[in-house]
Enzyme design. Sequence first.
Site, mmCIF file in Angstrom:
data_model
loop_
_atom_site.group_PDB
_atom_site.id
_atom_site.type_symbol
_atom_site.label_atom_id
_atom_site.label_comp_id
_atom_site.label_asym_id
_atom_site.label_seq_id
_atom_site.Cartn_x
_atom_site.Cartn_y
_atom_site.Cartn_z
ATOM 1 N N ASP A 45 35.128 38.052 38.525
ATOM 2 C CA ASP A 45 34.107 37.523 37.621
ATOM 3 C C ASP A 45 33.533 36.221 38.176
ATOM 4 O O ASP A 45 32.602 35.651 37.594
ATOM 5 C CB ASP A 45 34.627 37.364 36.189
ATOM 6 C CG ASP A 45 35.847 36.469 36.067
ATOM 7 O OD1 ASP A 45 36.311 35.935 37.088
ATOM 8 O OD2 ASP A 45 36.351 36.315 34.931
ATOM 9 N N SER A 46 34.053 35.787 39.337
ATOM 10 C CA SER A 46 33.427 34.709 40.108
ATOM 11 C C SER A 46 31.972 35.019 40.412
ATOM 12 O O SER A 46 31.184 34.114 40.711
ATOM 13 C CB SER A 46 34.190 34.483 41.417
ATOM 14 O OG SER A 46 34.366 35.712 42.103
ATOM 15 N N ASP A 84 38.177 42.388 37.868
ATOM 16 C CA ASP A 84 38.488 41.464 36.774
ATOM 17 C C ASP A 84 38.012 42.007 35.429
ATOM 18 O O ASP A 84 36.913 42.577 35.335
ATOM 19 C CB ASP A 84 37.776 40.117 36.996
ATOM 20 C CG ASP A 84 38.524 39.194 37.931
ATOM 21 O OD1 ASP A 84 39.722 39.420 38.169
ATOM 22 O OD2 ASP A 84 37.896 38.229 38.422
ATOM 23 N N LYS A 112 42.439 43.297 36.570
ATOM 24 C CA LYS A 112 43.094 41.984 36.562
ATOM 25 C C LYS A 112 42.780 41.267 35.256
ATOM 26 O O LYS A 112 41.617 41.184 34.852
ATOM 27 C CB LYS A 112 42.664 41.136 37.760
ATOM 28 C CG LYS A 112 43.329 39.743 37.789
ATOM 29 C CD LYS A 112 43.257 39.102 39.160
ATOM 30 C CE LYS A 112 41.892 38.627 39.549
ATOM 31 N NZ LYS A 112 41.424 37.475 38.696
ATOM 32 N N GLU A 114 43.601 37.633 32.929
ATOM 33 C CA GLU A 114 44.050 36.249 32.992
ATOM 34 C C GLU A 114 44.915 35.941 31.779
ATOM 35 O O GLU A 114 44.559 36.297 30.651
ATOM 36 C CB GLU A 114 42.849 35.293 33.014
ATOM 37 C CG GLU A 114 41.985 35.420 34.257
ATOM 38 C CD GLU A 114 40.895 34.363 34.315
ATOM 39 O OE1 GLU A 114 40.925 33.420 33.485
ATOM 40 O OE2 GLU A 114 40.014 34.472 35.183
ATOM 41 N N GLU A 181 46.751 31.048 41.112
ATOM 42 C CA GLU A 181 45.645 30.184 41.544
ATOM 43 C C GLU A 181 45.963 28.725 41.270
ATOM 44 O O GLU A 181 46.371 28.362 40.158
ATOM 45 C CB GLU A 181 44.343 30.570 40.841
ATOM 46 C CG GLU A 181 43.166 29.685 41.254
ATOM 47 C CD GLU A 181 41.811 30.162 40.780
ATOM 48 O OE1 GLU A 181 40.811 29.447 41.037
ATOM 49 O OE2 GLU A 181 41.732 31.248 40.167
#
Length: 266
Positions: A45-46, A84, A112, A114, A181
Amino acid sequence: MSDVTLTTLLELKQRGEKITMLTCYDATFAATACAAGVEILLIGDSLGMVLQVHDSTLPVTVADMAYHTAAVKRGNKGALILCDLPFMSAATLEQTYQSCTQLMQAGAHMVKLEGGAWLAEPVRLLAERGIPACVHLGLTPQSVNVFGGYKVQGRGEQQAQKMLDDALALEQAGAAMLLLECVPSELAARISRAVGIPVIGIGAGSDTDGQVLVLHDMLGLSLSGRTPKFVRNFMQGQSSIADAISLYSRSVKDQSFPAAEHEFRA
């Protein structure tokens, strides 16, 4: 490159061979990364920051992620595709199932999320339904407003122990992989040794089972002009993007990247 699967990644960890991951958002870069030997393509999602020029990842939607995942799939030549789940796309179990269905149907092999140990139940339920999950620990960009900015996580014994406990709980729940991270390298090493699943690092030192960088960062492209401490510009001294990505892959494998200057300490 032969098809990379979860079994491949586990074998690499067991052999002590580093795993290479790179963010990827389209077919051309997917094919280029595969030719360089990159084993995991992360549709991160960067993309909200490097492609859409938002100031965070929060505006990214599941539709955005599915679009770019489908594009990467069409250029993929054997890498494992990780995607993501964007901000608030897994707020409820039903929403999690729907979001994951879209991403898996678009071409993802793994999703993925978070979070922390509170994700154990959704991770378990996803695994039971054939959806492998990677959990992102440490600095989780979707929580930037809670953290008060992009800060190293896991400093101090209490924070470190909690992250280790979370990692163990998530492995027990069936997580297929972890991503750390901006975590002190000593803590990342402890977590990587403690779990049997692959652990990928970004700003987490050299003792994780593999490394990931944002494609634009490692090519020296930055709209803000700021470069994170954990990034190396692999375009320096290279004549092409393909050569830079190949150098990144080799540097992860031979453990020359990350170096001490790319690490955080407790």
